[in-house]
Scaffold this motif. Structure first.
Motif, PDB file in Angstrom:
ATOM      1  N   GLN A  11      -1.726  -1.880 -10.279  1.00 18.68           N
ATOM      2  CA  GLN A  11      -2.532  -1.942  -9.052  1.00 18.68           C
ATOM      3  C   GLN A  11      -3.823  -2.705  -9.347  1.00 18.68           C
ATOM      4  N   VAL A  12      -4.352  -3.475  -8.381  1.00 22.81           N
ATOM      5  CA  VAL A  12      -5.616  -4.156  -8.655  1.00 22.81           C
ATOM      6  C   VAL A  12      -6.707  -3.095  -8.848  1.00 22.81           C
ATOM      7  N   GLY A  13      -7.498  -3.283  -9.891  1.00 22.41           N
ATOM      8  CA  GLY A  13      -8.539  -2.309 -10.207  1.00 22.41           C
ATOM      9  C   GLY A  13      -8.143  -1.402 -11.353  1.00 22.41           C
ATOM     10  N   SER A  14      -6.837  -1.357 -11.692  1.00 19.76           N
ATOM     11  CA  SER A  14      -6.386  -0.450 -12.762  1.00 19.76           C
ATOM     12  C   SER A  14      -6.251  -1.163 -14.117  1.00 19.76           C
ATOM     13  N   ASP A 107      -0.321  -8.107  -6.739  1.00 15.39           N
ATOM     14  CA  ASP A 107      -0.988  -7.553  -5.556  1.00 15.39           C
ATOM     15  C   ASP A 107      -2.254  -8.335  -5.236  1.00 15.39           C
ATOM     16  N   ARG A 108      -2.540  -8.451  -3.952  1.00 15.92           N
ATOM     17  CA  ARG A 108      -3.778  -9.130  -3.544  1.00 15.92           C
ATOM     18  C   ARG A 108      -4.885  -8.128  -3.240  1.00 15.92           C
ATOM     19  N   PHE A 109      -4.501  -6.934  -2.819  1.00 16.23           N
ATOM     20  CA  PHE A 109      -5.485  -5.909  -2.455  1.00 16.23           C
ATOM     21  C   PHE A 109      -5.000  -4.559  -2.983  1.00 16.23           C
ATOM     22  N   VAL A 110      -5.882  -3.573  -2.886  1.00 12.17           N
ATOM     23  CA  VAL A 110      -5.461  -2.196  -3.144  1.00 12.17           C
ATOM     24  C   VAL A 110      -4.486  -1.815  -2.025  1.00 12.17           C
TER      25      VAL A 110
END
Ligand SMILES: C[S@@+](CC[C@H](N)C(=O)[O-])C[C@H]1O[C@@H](n2cnc3c(N)ncnc32)[C@H](O)[C@@H]1O
Length: 357
Positions: A11-14, A107-110
């Protein structure tokens, strides 16, 4: 120095969480490259040769062995580069053993933000078709499927579209439920009147965990408003009770197999939990509160809940490091098998499934 690499999608952010999880579980791996939602690691030769290797990281949505990337604006050339990277490494008889081609975009966003949900985008599907058009001759009939679920043990060719003009190539053996899914994302058919995204989460959790949930099973969910997960459980034919002080969607209230206990979990009589086979909790509270609440229920002598499906909200991603402690606590209630995954449809949270009591 090994020349083998692994790619990991998350996931983006992980990304930082994946890095520290990989460092903890595979100290011999060396971080190499990352973009939001995509990382690579240099790995030892023996890992690359190990047929049974499993990454076992809760924050890795899926992974594979990386053969590098190609950058360019000519899609035909990139498709030829894709095949070239395999043909120069593997004899055709090895290539012909691959059954699937999985092509997806990072992924582009959460998930849930800007109406984004993980899955196969039209761009990825189009690129997949382009790659198939350039499939090399292997001297025997070789049919590859595009973006279909693999079966356990199948070999899969991977193309991760990190940018529309930057494709990463790799492959994996589908050795778990999630690595059978293209990009680690299940293809969930949602009803037109889906009440909330929680529908996607529980569907993914049930498929990933392979819990033997059957029509007619009694299922209780704590934190059930507005009702997406209960809706998915009702669609599976379960008898569902939702506990939540907040309002439930009228669609569920009129369903004959649904009961709403409009209350906080701690106010519900412990004996009321005796009849349930499965318990889910998806409350917007800290993990400790979730675990305290569930512990008070499942440690009652008359309560025989066979499986737990818990959303642990990671209010701070540093809480990810405490997952082993959360597992230990859940095992102390008698559940011998405890597994965690940041589901494709999760946001900043993980899903923990406990079974084998
Ligand atoms: C993320 S929402 C749940 C979404 C829901 N699972 C669905 O399928 O739509 C979180 C819910 O947890 C509920 N909640 C928070 N603390 C709770 C508690 N102690 N007992 C029951 N529900 C609680 C909130 O009222 C809120 O409706």
């Amino acid at each position: 120095m090994s020349s083998h690499f692994l790619f990991v999608v998350c996931q983006v952010g992980s990304e930082a969480t994946v890095k520290s999880e990989v460092a903890r579980k595979h100290s011999e791996f060396r971080f190499s490259f990352s973009r939001r939602g995509f990382l690579t690691f240099r790995i030892p030769d023996d890992v690359a040769r190990d047929r049974k290797f499993e990454l076992n990281c809760a924050f890795a949505r899926t992974w594979g062995f990386s053969l590098g990337k190609a950058i360019g604006t000519d899609g035909w050339q990139l498709a030829r580069d894709f095949w070239q990277s395999f043909v120069e490494r593997y004899p055709v008889e090895v290539l012909a053993q691959f059954k699937h081609l999985h092509v997806w975009q990072r992924d582009r966003f959460v998930p849930g933000d800007s109406e984004f949900e993980p899955g196969i985008s039209p761009l990825a599907e189009g690129i997949g078709e382009l790659i198939l058009e350039h499939q090399p001759e292997v001297g025997t009939t070789w049919s590859l499927t595009l973006n279909e679920d693999a079966s356990v043990d199948d070999r899969v060719l991977d193309c991760v579209i990190v940018e529309p003009n930057e494709w990463w190539f790799g492959w994996h053996r589908a050795n778990s439920v999630e690595t059978c899914w293209p990009g680690g994302v299940p293809d969930v058919n949602v009803p037109e009147n889906m009440i909330s995204r929680a529908y996607l989460k529980i569907e993914e959790a049930l498929r990933w965990s392979e819990l033997p949930v059957q029509a007619g099973d009694r299922f209780v969910e704590i934190g059930s408003s507005p009702g997406g997960s209960c809706q998915a459980l009702l669609d599976r034919g379960c008898l569902v009770t939702g506990i939540d002080p907040a309002e439930i969607d009228p669609l569920l209230l009129s369903h004959p197999n649904f009961t709403h206990l409009r209350s906080r979990a701690k106010k519900v009589e412990r004996n009321d939990f005796q009849s349930f086979r499965w318990l889910a909790m998806d409350a917007n509270v800290a993990p400790k509160y979730t675990l305290d609440t569930v512990e008070a229920i499942v440690t009652q002598p008359n309560v025989r809940i066979e499986g737990l499906l818990l959303t642990l909200k990671l209010t701070d991603l540093a809480l990810a490091a405490e997952l082993p402690l959360f597992h230990k606590r859940i095992r102390s209630w008698g559940y011998r098998r405890v597994r965690a995954r940041q589901l494709a449809f999760n946001r900043q949270e993980v899903y923990v499934v406990a079974t084998d009591r």
